[in-house]
Every structure is written in structure tokens, then in C-alpha cells.
Design an enzyme around this catalytic site. Structure first.
Site, PDB file in Angstrom:
ATOM      1  N   ARG A  98       0.860  -1.178  -0.211  1.00 32.75           N
ATOM      2  CA  ARG A  98       0.113   0.005  -0.055  1.00 32.75           C
ATOM      3  C   ARG A  98       0.858   1.230   0.020  1.00 32.75           C
ATOM      4  NH1 ARG A  98      -4.607   0.497   4.500  1.00 32.75           N
ATOM      5  NH2 ARG A  98      -2.585   1.130   5.805  1.00 32.75           N
ATOM      6  N   GLU A 144     -16.425   5.889   5.061  1.00 31.80           N
ATOM      7  CA  GLU A 144     -15.534   5.375   6.362  1.00 31.80           C
ATOM      8  C   GLU A 144     -15.644   6.033   7.328  1.00 31.80           C
ATOM      9  OE1 GLU A 144     -11.325   4.959   5.352  1.00 31.80           O
ATOM     10  OE2 GLU A 144     -11.464   6.610   4.093  1.00 31.80           O
ATOM     11  N   LYS A 203      -2.549   6.800   1.208  1.00 35.14           N
ATOM     12  CA  LYS A 203      -2.538   7.323   2.592  1.00 35.14           C
ATOM     13  C   LYS A 203      -1.304   8.096   2.511  1.00 35.14           C
ATOM     14  CE  LYS A 203      -2.385   4.766   6.904  1.00 35.14           C
ATOM     15  NZ  LYS A 203      -3.464   5.338   7.621  1.00 35.14           N
TER      16      LYS A 203
HETATM   17  N1  PXG Z   1      -9.353   4.806   6.888  1.00 36.47           N
HETATM   18  C1  PXG Z   1      -8.568   5.492   7.246  1.00 36.47           C
HETATM   19  C2  PXG Z   1      -8.928   6.982   6.697  1.00 36.47           C
HETATM   20  C3  PXG Z   1      -7.317   5.320   7.813  1.00 36.47           C
HETATM   21  O1  PXG Z   1      -6.244   6.326   8.184  1.00 36.47           O
HETATM   22  C4  PXG Z   1      -8.187   2.948   8.169  1.00 36.47           C
HETATM   23  C5  PXG Z   1      -9.048   3.121   7.521  1.00 36.47           C
HETATM   24  C6  PXG Z   1      -8.010   1.606   8.536  1.00 36.47           C
HETATM   25  O2  PXG Z   1      -6.984   0.875   7.758  1.00 36.47           O
HETATM   26  P1  PXG Z   1      -5.874  -0.334   8.455  1.00 36.47           P
HETATM   27  O3  PXG Z   1      -4.912  -0.499   6.897  1.00 36.47           O
HETATM   28  O4  PXG Z   1      -5.219   0.312   9.323  1.00 36.47           O
HETATM   29  O5  PXG Z   1      -6.887  -1.347   8.599  1.00 36.47           O
HETATM   30  C7  PXG Z   1      -7.182   4.251   8.421  1.00 36.47           C
HETATM   31  C8  PXG Z   1      -6.029   3.790   9.231  1.00 36.47           C
HETATM   32  C9  PXG Z   1      -3.673   6.257  14.228  1.00 36.47           C
HETATM   33  C10 PXG Z   1      -4.023   5.237  13.290  1.00 36.47           C
HETATM   34  O6  PXG Z   1      -2.678   6.507  14.767  1.00 36.47           O
HETATM   35  C11 PXG Z   1      -4.702   5.387  11.911  1.00 36.47           C
HETATM   36  C12 PXG Z   1      -4.813   4.571  11.197  1.00 36.47           C
HETATM   37  C13 PXG Z   1      -4.089   3.354  11.260  1.00 36.47           C
HETATM   38  C14 PXG Z   1      -2.961   3.186  12.273  1.00 36.47           C
HETATM   39  C15 PXG Z   1      -3.184   4.175  13.302  1.00 36.47           C
HETATM   40  O7  PXG Z   1      -4.852   6.804  14.587  1.00 36.47           O
HETATM   41  N2  PXG Z   1      -5.596   4.822  10.258  1.00 36.47           N
END
Ligand code: PXG
Length: 291
Positions: free
Chosen positions: A52, A184, A151
Site C-alpha cells: 500500500r 468510512e 494514505k
Molecule cells: N481509513 C482511514 C482513513 C485510515 O487512516 C483506516 C481506514 C484503517 O486502515 P488499516 O489499514 O489500519 O486497517 C485508516 C488507518 C492512528 C492510526 O494512529 C490510524 C490508522 C492506522 C493506524 C493508526 O490513529 N488509520
């Protein structure tokens, strides 16, 4: 043990981990990142996060100065040096130092850093009882604006939605797209159960293809729970039997109320609980060792 941060090929202490005020990651949010976690000395879904990251970088025409294999080794090494069994890993690649104009070609060297920190664990009470969330006015970026599958270091879209939720007294916000369909939450993906089918919006609605989201789909299929991507409206949300959020840090968070409407019977649903249990087993059996 002192925290060590990987910064452009070197391991430095936190106080020495500094980037220039001319770095375009800071000046323009020009860069990409990943958030990973480890379980018991193993990095969860490392390859998926790397894939990713490199796709995000490619989309914004950012050349990561290390091959995927070399950066993977750097992440494993950084995790090992820090010596924690359960931690959070933030990998950031910025356009690098340039001048005060936007021009990305002025940035000759991308900045790469890896931070190992404590993982923020969500209170068990919250996972047992579920939380109440709301939809907010700020829409998720469309793909024509800033592709949400990337991201990137531009999180203002999500931060604004997060502020709207907090202003209203809630922990999380559901973001809709321009057509009013569910995308989301601000840092988590969303699932509902409707007609005993597990449903989540397609990435084409404008959302990040979460790694945890992918794992949950995989687990559901293994458990013979029908799972599919489907367009979800607020009508579908309010009428859902169950709802939960997924994310690296959050894992699986049950939702019991949305915009004042009780979801199902207001208790954490049985399918959500089954998936949570299966997820815990899955993470225990998976991952790249680093200790
Ligand atoms: N949507 C968004 C916009 C994100 O930033 C997810 C979904 C979930 O994706 P994953 O790949 O983690 O299942 C994210 C991920 C934090 C933090 O520190 C935020 C994320 C991941 C890890 C830590 O708040 N966001």
C-alpha cells in the site's frame, strides 16, 4: 531502553530525530505514510502495508529511495532495536527538503523515517459495550480531488470530520461521499450486517482500502459468513442488525448507535463478537518476526 528512530538510513534518538522546516511533508503535506502494529514480536501484515505504501507513493509520483525489500528490512531492524513485543510502527516518506514553492522537482531527496512507539490500546469496556457515533457534514474527498486510497500526509479532510464528531460529543464520525453514501470513519473502515450478510462499501465509494478491512473479509469467508462490498446509505446504517469499525489500532470496535438510532438491540451483535474472537486468533498466528 532508549527509543531509536530510523531517519534517512540512521538510527537516532528522539531528540535528534528532526527534519527541515523546508521539508514538503511539513509545508504541503506532500508525502505518504503507513501505520502498522506488532503482536507478540511479530509485525502484522507487513507485506500488505508495504504494498500500500509503494502504491500511495507511485500515485503521487514520489520515488521512495529504498527498494521495497530494503525498506522492509529497515522496518524489521528498527522494530528489533526498540525491543518492544507489542508496538505501533509509523513509516513516513515525504517529498523531502525543497524551497517555499510547491515544485516537487526541487526536492532532491525524499525523507524517510520509521517510528516505533507504544500501541494505543482501546479500553476493553468500549469493545464490550460498543460506541455511539454520528455522520458529519464534511464529505470524504472524492477520487477526483485526493484519492482516499492514497494514505497521504494530507489528513485535514478526516481531521475536520473528527473535529465535528468531537464538537458534538462523539468519538468518531462516519464520512459520506458527495452522493451521500457511506465511505468510512476518520481513521477506520466501517462494516454493517444486513440480512445476515456482512457488508462494507467498495473503495470506489472513496475510502482507504484498510488492511484490517481485508483481514475481516477473509475471516468472514473462512467462517462461512457471507461478506460483500456494497453501496451503503444512511438508511442501510440505521436499519442494520449490527455495525463495527476496523483499523490497525482500533482492531474491531462495535457500534451500537448512529445519529441517535439504536443499531439492532443496542448491544454488541453476535456476528461482531464472533468476528472479534476470530480476529484475535488470526493475529496470534500471523506476522513477520523481528525479535
Ligand atoms: N481509513 C482511514 C482513513 C485510515 O487512516 C483506516 C481506514 C484503517 O486502515 P488499516 O489499514 O489500519 O486497517 C485508516 C488507518 C492512528 C492510526 O494512529 C490510524 C490508522 C492506522 C493506524 C493508526 O490513529 N488509520
Amino acid at each position: 531502553m532508549e527509543q531509536k528512530i530510523y531517519l534517512n538510513g540512521e538510527f537516532v534518538s528522539r531528540k535528534d530525530a528532526k527534519v527541515s522546516v523546508y521539508d514538503h511533508g511539513l509545508l504541503y503535506g506532500d508525502g505518504v505514510f503507513e501505520g502498522l502494529r506488532t503482536y507478540n514480536g511479530r509485525i502484522f501484515k507487513l507485506q500488505e502495508h508495504m504494498d500500500r505504501l509503494y502504491k500511495s507513493a507511485k500515485y503521487i509520483c514520489l520515488d521512495i529511495p529504498l527498494t521495497k525489500e530494503k525498506l522492509t528490512v529497515a522496518i524489521i531492524k528498527t522494530a528489533r532495536i526498540n525491543g518492544q513485543k507489542d508496538c505501533y510502527i509509523r513509516v513516513v516518506v515525504t517529498r523531502g527538503e525543497g524551497d517555499l514553492g510547491l515544485a516537487p522537482e526541487k526536492c532532491k531527496n525524499a525523507t524517510v523515517f520509521i517510528i516505533i512507539d507504544k500501541i494505543k490500546l482501546y479500553p476493553e469496556k468500549l469493545c464490550k459495550e460498543g460506541i455511539e457515533i454520528i455522520t458529519v457534514p464534511t464529505q470524504r474527498n472524492s477520487s477526483q480531488n485526493l484519492e482516499p486510497q492514497v494514505k497521504s500526509l494530507n489528513y485535514l479532510n478526516n481531521i475536520l470530520a473528527n473535529i465535528e464528531a468531537k464538537n458534538a460529543g462523539f468519538k468518531e464520525a462516519i464520512m459520506l461521499n458527495r452522493e451521500g453514501f457511506v465511505t468510512e470513519c476518520t481513521a477506520d473502515n466501517i462494516f454493517i450486517i444486513e440480512d445476515d450478510i456482512l457488508k462494507t462499501p467498495s473503495t470506489h465509494m472513496g475510502l482507504l482500502g484498510g488492511i484490517t478491512r481485508g483481514v475481516v473479509m477473509e475471516i468472514a469467508k473462512k467462517m462461512s459468513i457471507e461478506a460483500k462490498e456494497e453501496t451503503i446509505s444512511r438508511y442501510n446504517l440505521f436499519g442494520a442488525q449490527e455495525c463495527f469499525l476496523t483499523g490497525t489500532a482500533a482492531e474491531i470496535i462495535p457500534i451500537v448507535k448512529i445519529d441517535g438510532r439504536t443499531i439492532g438491540n443496542g448491544k454488541v451483535g453476535s456476528i461482531t463478537n464472533k468476528i472479534r474472537k476470530a480476529f484475535k486468533k488470526f493475529v496470534d498466528a500471523d506476522g513477520t518476526p523481528y525479535l
